[in-house]
Design a protein around this motif. Structure first.
Motif, mmCIF file in Angstrom:
data_model
loop_
_atom_site.group_PDB
_atom_site.id
_atom_site.type_symbol
_atom_site.label_atom_id
_atom_site.label_comp_id
_atom_site.label_asym_id
_atom_site.label_seq_id
_atom_site.Cartn_x
_atom_site.Cartn_y
_atom_site.Cartn_z
ATOM 1 N N SER A 151 0.805 -1.226 0.000
ATOM 2 C CA SER A 151 0.000 0.000 0.000
ATOM 3 C C SER A 151 0.840 1.279 0.000
ATOM 4 O O SER A 151 0.401 2.321 -0.480
ATOM 5 C CB SER A 151 -0.889 0.058 1.256
ATOM 6 O OG SER A 151 -1.510 -1.165 1.484
ATOM 7 N N ILE A 152 2.030 1.206 0.555
ATOM 8 C CA ILE A 152 2.830 2.426 0.787
ATOM 9 C C ILE A 152 3.312 3.023 -0.532
ATOM 10 O O ILE A 152 3.344 4.236 -0.715
ATOM 11 C CB ILE A 152 4.055 2.096 1.673
ATOM 12 C CG1 ILE A 152 3.616 1.408 2.960
ATOM 13 C CG2 ILE A 152 4.867 3.358 1.978
ATOM 14 C CD1 ILE A 152 4.763 0.750 3.707
ATOM 15 N N GLY A 153 3.722 2.152 -1.447
ATOM 16 C CA GLY A 153 4.241 2.596 -2.735
ATOM 17 C C GLY A 153 4.173 1.434 -3.717
ATOM 18 O O GLY A 153 3.470 0.454 -3.474
ATOM 19 N N ALA A 154 4.919 1.534 -4.806
ATOM 20 C CA ALA A 154 4.880 0.469 -5.816
ATOM 21 C C ALA A 154 6.006 -0.537 -5.566
ATOM 22 O O ALA A 154 7.167 -0.168 -5.421
ATOM 23 C CB ALA A 154 5.021 1.074 -7.221
ATOM 24 N N GLY A 155 5.631 -1.820 -5.557
ATOM 25 C CA GLY A 155 6.620 -2.884 -5.406
ATOM 26 C C GLY A 155 6.764 -3.654 -6.710
ATOM 27 O O GLY A 155 5.824 -3.730 -7.510
ATOM 28 N N ALA A 156 7.957 -4.191 -6.921
ATOM 29 C CA ALA A 156 8.188 -5.057 -8.077
ATOM 30 C C ALA A 156 9.132 -6.171 -7.654
ATOM 31 O O ALA A 156 9.880 -6.028 -6.677
ATOM 32 C CB ALA A 156 8.794 -4.269 -9.237
ATOM 33 N N GLN A 157 9.065 -7.263 -8.394
ATOM 34 C CA GLN A 157 9.952 -8.396 -8.102
ATOM 35 C C GLN A 157 10.571 -8.844 -9.406
ATOM 36 O O GLN A 157 9.888 -8.976 -10.429
ATOM 37 C CB GLN A 157 9.151 -9.532 -7.472
ATOM 38 C CG GLN A 157 9.959 -10.749 -7.108
ATOM 39 C CD GLN A 157 9.683 -11.942 -8.014
ATOM 40 O OE1 GLN A 157 8.594 -12.049 -8.576
ATOM 41 N NE2 GLN A 157 10.654 -12.812 -8.150
ATOM 42 N N SER A 158 11.891 -9.048 -9.381
ATOM 43 C CA SER A 158 12.618 -9.489 -10.574
ATOM 44 C C SER A 158 13.439 -10.722 -10.225
ATOM 45 O O SER A 158 14.210 -10.677 -9.253
ATOM 46 C CB SER A 158 13.574 -8.391 -11.055
ATOM 47 O OG SER A 158 12.882 -7.196 -11.306
ATOM 48 N N PRO A 159 13.305 -11.804 -10.963
ATOM 49 C CA PRO A 159 14.094 -13.005 -10.662
ATOM 50 C C PRO A 159 15.592 -12.671 -10.627
ATOM 51 O O PRO A 159 16.087 -11.938 -11.490
ATOM 52 C CB PRO A 159 13.776 -13.941 -11.829
ATOM 53 C CG PRO A 159 12.503 -13.430 -12.417
ATOM 54 C CD PRO A 159 12.459 -11.959 -12.152
ATOM 55 N N VAL A 160 16.284 -13.227 -9.626
ATOM 56 C CA VAL A 160 17.698 -12.846 -9.437
ATOM 57 C C VAL A 160 18.627 -13.437 -10.507
ATOM 58 O O VAL A 160 19.753 -12.983 -10.658
ATOM 59 C CB VAL A 160 18.208 -13.250 -8.033
ATOM 60 C CG1 VAL A 160 17.533 -12.433 -6.948
ATOM 61 C CG2 VAL A 160 18.033 -14.745 -7.779
ATOM 62 N N ASP A 161 18.110 -14.447 -11.232
ATOM 63 C CA ASP A 161 18.979 -15.082 -12.224
ATOM 64 C C ASP A 161 18.636 -14.634 -13.652
ATOM 65 O O ASP A 161 19.006 -15.291 -14.625
ATOM 66 C CB ASP A 161 18.872 -16.612 -12.114
ATOM 67 C CG ASP A 161 17.443 -17.102 -12.332
ATOM 68 O OD1 ASP A 161 16.522 -16.254 -12.387
ATOM 69 O OD2 ASP A 161 17.251 -18.328 -12.448
ATOM 70 N N ALA A 162 17.898 -13.523 -13.776
ATOM 71 C CA ALA A 162 17.525 -13.053 -15.118
ATOM 72 C C ALA A 162 17.737 -11.545 -15.208
ATOM 73 O O ALA A 162 17.750 -10.840 -14.194
ATOM 74 C CB ALA A 162 16.058 -13.387 -15.407
ATOM 75 N N GLY A 163 17.905 -11.082 -16.420
ATOM 76 C CA GLY A 163 18.187 -9.667 -16.648
ATOM 77 C C GLY A 163 16.933 -8.815 -16.641
ATOM 78 O O GLY A 163 15.807 -9.329 -16.511
ATOM 79 N N PRO A 164 17.105 -7.502 -16.821
ATOM 80 C CA PRO A 164 15.966 -6.581 -16.812
ATOM 81 C C PRO A 164 15.025 -6.748 -17.989
ATOM 82 O O PRO A 164 13.944 -6.168 -18.000
ATOM 83 C CB PRO A 164 16.625 -5.196 -16.830
ATOM 84 C CG PRO A 164 18.056 -5.398 -17.105
ATOM 85 C CD PRO A 164 18.398 -6.827 -16.873
ATOM 86 N N ASP A 165 15.385 -7.583 -18.955
ATOM 87 C CA ASP A 165 14.451 -7.890 -20.046
ATOM 88 C C ASP A 165 13.379 -8.873 -19.562
ATOM 89 O O ASP A 165 12.308 -8.982 -20.167
ATOM 90 C CB ASP A 165 15.207 -8.468 -21.257
ATOM 91 C CG ASP A 165 16.090 -9.646 -20.879
ATOM 92 O OD1 ASP A 165 16.700 -9.603 -19.786
ATOM 93 O OD2 ASP A 165 16.160 -10.617 -21.654
ATOM 94 N N VAL A 166 13.632 -9.561 -18.458
ATOM 95 C CA VAL A 166 12.684 -10.561 -17.924
ATOM 96 C C VAL A 166 11.875 -9.991 -16.751
ATOM 97 O O VAL A 166 10.668 -10.197 -16.659
ATOM 98 C CB VAL A 166 13.454 -11.833 -17.494
ATOM 99 C CG1 VAL A 166 12.531 -12.814 -16.782
ATOM 100 C CG2 VAL A 166 14.141 -12.471 -18.684
#
Ligand SMILES: Cc1cc2nc3c(=O)[nH]c(=O)nc-3n(C[C@H](O)[C@H](O)[C@H](O)COP(=O)(O)O)c2cc1C
Length: 197
Positions: A151-166
């Motif tokens: 609720s406080i702000g925007a969260g995102a999750q990115s797999p640690v074994d993949a680049g920012p394209d994923v």
């Protein structure tokens, strides 16, 4: 023209993707000029960034979550902001925040709460995410807005074994866009209220 600045750090590019989505959301509001200000490292000269922030109507803070906290370069920026703090130069500007991490939770709220405290020290006005939690029922899906239920702000999750394209996922980018749009609309209304007052 209402100016929305997005000041953020991204070590490996994932949070940069989230920041771009926040900027796209802000840019979708007529009369808004978003500016992306990327912090490169803890030792950089913060004066040019601080000069730009002084002119902004809203400042959105963004950082990856590293060890349950904002990253070291972002924390260096936070400390550098003690200069405008002395004169309360950010007082009454809008503030909001976003963060991205490897795990679904990853202790992201801890990072967002650091941003809330930073904004409060500066006398800013905090804008929450303003979305109900997604993916929290049998009808939910990872495609939902606010799938991480913050609720406080925007969260995102990115797999640690993949680049920012994923990662971050399309739903996390939509959530980030929502935050940018909401802050831009709030800043516009706040500015016109101040002008009318
Ligand atoms: C030093 C370090 C500490 C990290 N600590 C956390 C953590 O506390 N929680 C988590 O979920 N992910 C953690 N991660 C993973 C990052 O948050 C994740 O890879 C994120 O996408 C990186 O964003 P960036 O590419 O913008 O730097 C950590 C990564 C690094 C390099």
């Amino acid at each position: 023209m209402t100016r929305v600045a997005i000041v953020y750090h991204s070590g490996y590019g994932h949070t940069h993707e989230q920041a771009k989505a926040v900027a796209a959301g802000a840019a979708s509001v007529p009369g808004i000029e978003p500016e992306l200000l990327r912090i490169e490292n803890a030792g950089q000269d913060f004066a040019p960034v601080l000069a730009k922030l002084e002119k902004a109507d809203a400042i959105i803070f963004g950082s990856p979550t590293y060890m349950g906290s904002a990253s070291a370069p972002f924390k260096a920026f936070m400390e550098a902001s003690s200069k405008p703090w002395f004169e309360q130069k950010w007082r009454n500007k809008m503030a909001a925040g976003f963060t991205n991490s490897g795990s679904q939770s990853g202790d992201k709220e801890s990072t967002l709460m650091q941003f809330v405290t930073l904004a409060a020290q500066h006398g800013m006005v905090w804008v929450s995410l303003g979305l109900p939690p997604g993916n929290n029922s049998t009808k939910g899906s990872v495609e939902d807005f606010n799938r991480l239920g913050i609720s406080i702000g925007a969260g995102a999750q990115s797999p640690v074994d993949a680049g920012p394209d994923v990662g971050p996922s399309a739903s996390d980018k939509k959530t980030a866009e929502h935050l940018g749009r909401r802050v831009a609309e709030a800043a516009k209304q706040w500015n016109s209220a101040l002008i009318d007052a």
